[in-house]
Design a protein around this motif. Structure first.
Motif, mmCIF file in Angstrom:
data_model
loop_
_atom_site.group_PDB
_atom_site.id
_atom_site.type_symbol
_atom_site.label_atom_id
_atom_site.label_comp_id
_atom_site.label_asym_id
_atom_site.label_seq_id
_atom_site.Cartn_x
_atom_site.Cartn_y
_atom_site.Cartn_z
ATOM 1 N N VAL A 1 16.007 33.463 46.741
ATOM 2 C CA VAL A 1 16.421 32.098 46.404
ATOM 3 C C VAL A 1 15.649 31.132 47.293
ATOM 4 C CG1 VAL A 1 18.355 30.481 46.297
ATOM 5 C CG2 VAL A 1 18.728 32.917 45.785
ATOM 6 N N VAL A 2 14.825 30.323 46.689
ATOM 7 C CA VAL A 2 14.029 29.381 47.473
ATOM 8 C C VAL A 2 14.740 28.033 47.456
ATOM 9 C CG1 VAL A 2 11.813 30.536 47.367
ATOM 10 C CG2 VAL A 2 12.556 29.168 45.460
ATOM 11 N N ALA A 3 15.006 27.530 48.683
ATOM 12 C CA ALA A 3 16.018 26.480 48.817
ATOM 13 C C ALA A 3 15.471 25.061 48.777
ATOM 14 C CB ALA A 3 16.779 26.679 50.133
ATOM 15 N N SER A 4 14.249 24.836 49.221
ATOM 16 C CA SER A 4 13.830 23.435 49.313
ATOM 17 C C SER A 4 13.351 22.950 47.954
ATOM 18 C CB SER A 4 12.787 23.223 50.409
ATOM 19 O OG SER A 4 11.491 23.307 49.887
ATOM 20 N N THR A 5 13.580 21.699 47.684
ATOM 21 C CA THR A 5 13.311 21.127 46.357
ATOM 22 C C THR A 5 12.374 19.924 46.449
ATOM 23 O OG1 THR A 5 15.303 19.782 46.602
ATOM 24 C CG2 THR A 5 15.542 21.851 45.414
ATOM 25 N N ARG A 6 11.842 19.673 47.604
ATOM 26 C CA ARG A 6 11.040 18.488 47.902
ATOM 27 C C ARG A 6 9.665 18.593 47.222
ATOM 28 N NH1 ARG A 6 7.734 17.231 52.186
ATOM 29 N NH2 ARG A 6 7.523 19.399 52.791
ATOM 30 N N VAL B 1 20.802 21.102 49.493
ATOM 31 C CA VAL B 1 20.779 21.692 48.144
ATOM 32 C C VAL B 1 21.284 23.140 48.200
ATOM 33 C CG1 VAL B 1 19.310 22.223 46.165
ATOM 34 C CG2 VAL B 1 18.863 20.184 47.523
ATOM 35 N N LEU B 2 20.937 23.829 49.281
ATOM 36 C CA LEU B 2 21.386 25.218 49.426
ATOM 37 C C LEU B 2 22.900 25.287 49.618
ATOM 38 C CD1 LEU B 2 20.886 28.207 49.726
ATOM 39 C CD2 LEU B 2 20.121 27.822 52.070
ATOM 40 N N LYS B 3 23.452 24.395 50.441
ATOM 41 C CA LYS B 3 24.910 24.389 50.654
ATOM 42 C C LYS B 3 25.631 24.124 49.334
ATOM 43 C CE LYS B 3 28.532 24.274 53.517
ATOM 44 N NZ LYS B 3 29.686 23.869 52.738
ATOM 45 N N ASN B 4 25.100 23.192 48.571
ATOM 46 C CA ASN B 4 25.712 22.865 47.278
ATOM 47 C C ASN B 4 25.712 24.083 46.356
ATOM 48 O OD1 ASN B 4 26.740 20.714 45.459
ATOM 49 N ND2 ASN B 4 24.848 21.098 44.322
ATOM 50 N N ALA B 5 24.583 24.794 46.311
ATOM 51 C CA ALA B 5 24.492 25.981 45.440
ATOM 52 C C ALA B 5 25.469 27.060 45.895
ATOM 53 C CB ALA B 5 23.062 26.512 45.450
ATOM 54 N N LEU B 6 25.671 27.188 47.208
ATOM 55 C CA LEU B 6 26.645 28.165 47.727
ATOM 56 C C LEU B 6 28.073 27.756 47.356
ATOM 57 C CD1 LEU B 6 25.062 28.753 51.228
ATOM 58 C CD2 LEU B 6 25.616 30.574 49.593
ATOM 59 N N ASP B 7 28.393 26.487 47.540
ATOM 60 C CA ASP B 7 29.778 26.023 47.366
ATOM 61 C C ASP B 7 30.271 26.134 45.924
ATOM 62 O OD1 ASP B 7 29.946 25.398 50.051
ATOM 63 O OD2 ASP B 7 29.532 23.260 49.779
ATOM 64 N N PHE B 8 29.367 26.137 44.968
ATOM 65 C CA PHE B 8 29.775 26.190 43.566
ATOM 66 C C PHE B 8 30.578 27.452 43.232
ATOM 67 C CE2 PHE B 8 27.163 22.693 41.983
ATOM 68 C CZ PHE B 8 27.886 22.318 40.856
#
Ligand SMILES: Cc1cc2nc3c(=O)[nH]c(=O)nc-3n(C[C@H](O)[C@H](O)[C@H](O)COP(=O)(O)O)c2cc1C
Length: 192
Positions: free
Chosen positions: A4-9, A89-96
């Motif tokens: 899972v690649v986390a950065s979206t910049r 963005v990574l925290k958000n994907a985890l929290d879902f």
């Protein structure tokens, strides 16, 4: 295994770090490797009305993300360090999600400047604990990541290659240990 690649910049370097790690995981030979790009996943900010532990998802994007994570047997998060932490963005994907993460091996690849992404990966650990993930002690930490970039992509040195190998070995071992734990969890869910 899902990388899972986390950065979206725009201009992010992580895609090249992620591609290098995907190739290392494929070469290791013990994993069926898939790639998850959080840019392409494009989850909105958490918008579920119910606690994810209930699994009563109302949004199609959550149901799709749930199916992806539930079907995975291991994860590696490739995360940059932003302001001494991991990215939002990574925290958000985890929290879902919740149960989908449980009892699965997790490997961490962090990168950044002088701290080599270690502040980001250390901050991730209590979050992964809460989700009952089994984090490998062996990790990949890349200092001054831009020094390892060339037009051909990310070029690891021997130390980084060795750390990736050690982490992949440990993820394979954790995967074998955790398989029975996941079967017990499945039975518990089936009884409800
Ligand atoms: C918003 C932001 C904050 C950053 N904060 C840190 C930091 O605290 N420590 C560090 O070592 N590098 C930091 N950096 C540098 C990044 O680790 C480096 O730019 C890296 O390439 C970012 O990953 P990316 O290109 O995949 O987004 C920061 C970069 C950005 C964009």
């Amino acid at each position: 295994m899902f990388v899972v690649v986390a950065s979206t910049r725009p201009g992010r370097v992580r895609i090249r770090v992620g591609e290098w790690f995907r190739a290392a995981a494929e070469a290791h030979g013990r994993f069926d490797v898939r790639f998850v790009d959080l840019t392409a996943l494009a989850l909105p900010f958490m918008d579920e009305p119910n606690h994810p532990r209930l699994g009563t998802y109302t949004r199609q994007h959550t149901k799709d993300w749930s199916a992806v994570v539930a079907g995975a047997d291991a994860f590696v998060f490739v995360t940059p360090e932003y302001n001494h932490g991991y990215n939002a963005v990574l925290k958000n994907a985890l929290d879902f999600l919740h149960k989908e993460w449980a009892d699965k091996p997790m490997g961490l690849v962090g990168y950044g400047g002088i701290a080599a992404g270690t502040r980001a990966t250390q901050q991730l650990k209590p979050v992964l604990d809460a989700l009952r993930m089994a984090v490998a002690v062996e990790a990949v930490n890349i200092p001054f990541v831009t020094n390892f970039l060339s037009p051909e992509g990310f070029r690891a040195n021997d130390v980084i290659e060795a750390s990736a190998g050690a982490m992949l070995d440990e993820l394979a071992r954790l995967g074998r240990l955790l398989r029975p734990a996941r079967e017990v969890a499945d039975l518990a869910l089936a009884r409800r």
